[in-house]
Design an enzyme around this catalytic site. Structure first.
Site, PDB file in Angstrom:
ATOM      1  CB  SER A 237      -6.732   2.020   0.034  1.00 57.40           C
ATOM      2  OG  SER A 237      -5.566   2.738   0.399  1.00 57.40           O
TER       3      SER A 237
ATOM      4  CG  HIS B   3      -1.338   8.381   4.984  1.00 64.91           C
ATOM      5  ND1 HIS B   3      -2.062   9.321   4.289  1.00 64.91           N
ATOM      6  CD2 HIS B   3      -1.709   7.177   4.469  1.00 64.91           C
ATOM      7  CE1 HIS B   3      -2.832   8.721   3.399  1.00 64.91           C
ATOM      8  NE2 HIS B   3      -2.633   7.415   3.487  1.00 64.91           N
TER       9      HIS B   3
ATOM     10  CG  ASP C 123      -2.132   0.856   1.079  1.00 67.52           C
ATOM     11  OD1 ASP C 123      -1.991   2.015   0.660  1.00 67.52           O
ATOM     12  OD2 ASP C 123      -3.242   0.372   1.386  1.00 67.52           O
TER      13      ASP C 123
ATOM     14  CG  ASP D 238      -0.905   4.059   2.830  1.00 68.00           C
ATOM     15  OD1 ASP D 238      -0.987   4.766   1.813  1.00 68.00           O
ATOM     16  OD2 ASP D 238      -1.747   4.083   3.751  1.00 68.00           O
TER      17      ASP D 238
ATOM     18  CG  HIS E 106      -2.683   4.753  -3.419  1.00 67.72           C
ATOM     19  ND1 HIS E 106      -1.799   5.193  -2.459  1.00 67.72           N
ATOM     20  CD2 HIS E 106      -3.637   4.045  -2.743  1.00 67.72           C
ATOM     21  CE1 HIS E 106      -2.190   4.782  -1.266  1.00 67.72           C
ATOM     22  NE2 HIS E 106      -3.304   4.074  -1.407  1.00 67.72           N
TER      23      HIS E 106
END
EC number: 3.1.4.-
Length: 440
Positions: A71, A197, A32, A193, A241
């Site tokens: 996601s 973030h 991710d 991921d 992504h």
């Protein structure tokens, strides 16, 4: 002559129905938030695990996600080969006005309802229906009964898997292949991921998360050899992504400065894409007021750009807000999604986000593959998330369902006969069998 030709056509039909890799096994990784430039040529020099995989297999320049570059929409696009407006998983947060049910990034009970998942059949369901054994580790959705089917084994996602969880999942998956318990294993890992973030895509924390994954993958190539799986196992690694920097200190759009939140029936999600359901009689007023807001675009459903392959989704709201890259939409600053940092309170600022226009460079993901059906040390042109499904179907030897992927974008990465197999062969078989019948 007719008999000989008929025999030839029957052989053609049967040959097309049996890809070269029909009984090989497949290990899939969904990493991710893994942006394409995290494994640039320069970055690979300090990532020995990824560098070995690239030298042994295929690396595409980048993978373009589906819109929105979030996601859950891309989890399903990758596993169905269909755009979001086709498979219906159009966001991390969704609302169905008819039932008044919500999908809240998979954590609420109603997220498990078939309502959200039965819009398309993911690969693991197709394989399970075909009596193939599927093991899934932390994969979002594996705990859901989809079209009446569950995978053979699902280690359910409950908290962010640790690096040790990830390593154990890889080891267990390889053991399952060796023992014959699994034909497909799919492993989801989120830490890259999460750190992207919290601290930003260029942060030391995100880079450390990547190095931890690299270490496990380095061991994995060794474990494959030790278990004697090198000629029987294909491995595919992709992301949903990328990630970009955000700036809450000066790039926040607060909706309450432009409209009354009481005029909204429902709001779903915050960030790059926000869905609004205006209260009865308030649609035009809200649309007109938000149309003047800088650094974002408000779309009525039918005006959403066709290139997003989004507006036909049945859960798409009457108004969709799309922020410019780096900008963040929320009701007000108090509603920003802070995270629980070292203080033990939700006061940590997010430094990275995704979900923006899927054609933006920072939203690009990765695709890597190696194994007996893939070329070695091969660099491929960019592909899209809808293309991955056909590759997986080809190497596991199962017929892909109708999808939006392009076979021409991916066939170059496969060896020999596998690269010439069409993405959907039943029509060819049907033609051969019809000719056989006419000649009989």
């Amino acid at each position: 002559m007719a008999v000989k030709l008929g025999t030839l056509l029957l052989a053609l039909a049967l040959g097309l129905a049996q890809p070269a890799s029909a009984r090989r096994k497949l290990l899939v990784f969904l990493l991710d938030g893994f942006r394409s430039d995290y494994i640039s040529d320069e970055a690979l020099e300090s990532l020995p695990g990824f560098k070995e995989i690239v030298s042994r297999g295929v690396k595409v320049d980048y993978l373009t996600p589906d819109f929105p570059s979030l996601s859950y929409p891309n989890y399903y696009t990758l596993m169905t080969g269909r755009h979001c407006e086709v498979h219906q998983m159009i966001g991390n947060y969704m609302w169905d006005p008819t039932t008044n049910k919500s999908f809240d990034i998979g954590v609420n009970k109603d997220s498990l309802m078939p309502l959200w998942w039965n819009g398309s059949e993911p690969l693991w369901v197709t394989l399970t229906k075909a009596k193939r054994k599927v093991y899934m580790y932390y994969w979002p959705g594996c705990e859901v009964e989809i079209l009446g089917v569950r995978p053979t084994y699902c280690l359910e996602y409950k908290n962010v898997p640790t690096d040790i969880n990830f390593a154990n999942a890889v080891s267990d998956a390889l053991d399952s292949f060796k023992s014959g318990r699994a034909d497909l294993a799919a492993i989801y890992h989120e830490r890259i991921d999460v750190e992207g973030h919290h601290y930003g895509p260029a942060s030391p924390q995100r880079k450390d998360a990547l190095k931890a994954v690299d270490t496990v993958l380095k061991y994995m190539t060794k474990w494959i050899q030790e278990r004697g799986l090198q000629d029987r196992l294909n491995v595919i690694i992709f992301s949903d992504h990328g990630m970009t920097d955000i700036f809450w200190m000066d790039k926040v759009i607060e909706l309450n400065k432009y409209i009354s939140l009481n005029d909204l029936q429902q709001v779903k999600d915050r960030g790059p894409v926000v869905s609004l359901w205006p209260a009865p009689g308030k649609h035009s007023e809200i649309y007109n007021k938000l149309s003047t807001v800088e650094h974002m675009t408000v779309y009525e459903k039918e005006a959403i750009p066709s290139r997003f392959y989004y507006k036909k989704g049945k859960f798409v709201s009457p108004l969709t807000l799309v922020a410019d890259e780096g900008w963040f939409i929320t009701e007000n600053r108090e509603m920003l999604p802070f995270w629980m940092n070292s203080t033990g309170r939700r006061e940590g600022w997010q430094r990275g986000w995704h979900g923006y226009d899927n054609e933006l460079m920072d939203m690009r993901g990765i695709f890597l593959a190696f194994g007996p059906d893939f070329k070695s040390n091969f660099r491929a042109a960019p592909i899209r998330s809808v293309d991955v499904y056909n590759v997986m179907c080809n190497v596991v030897g199962i017929t892909p369902l109708p999808n939006n992927g392009s076979w021409s974008r991916v066939m170059c990465m496969l060896k020999g006969r596998a690269s010439t197999a069409p993405p959907v062969w039943p029509s060819h078989c049907a033609l051969a069998l019809i000719l056989l019948f006419l000649l009989a």
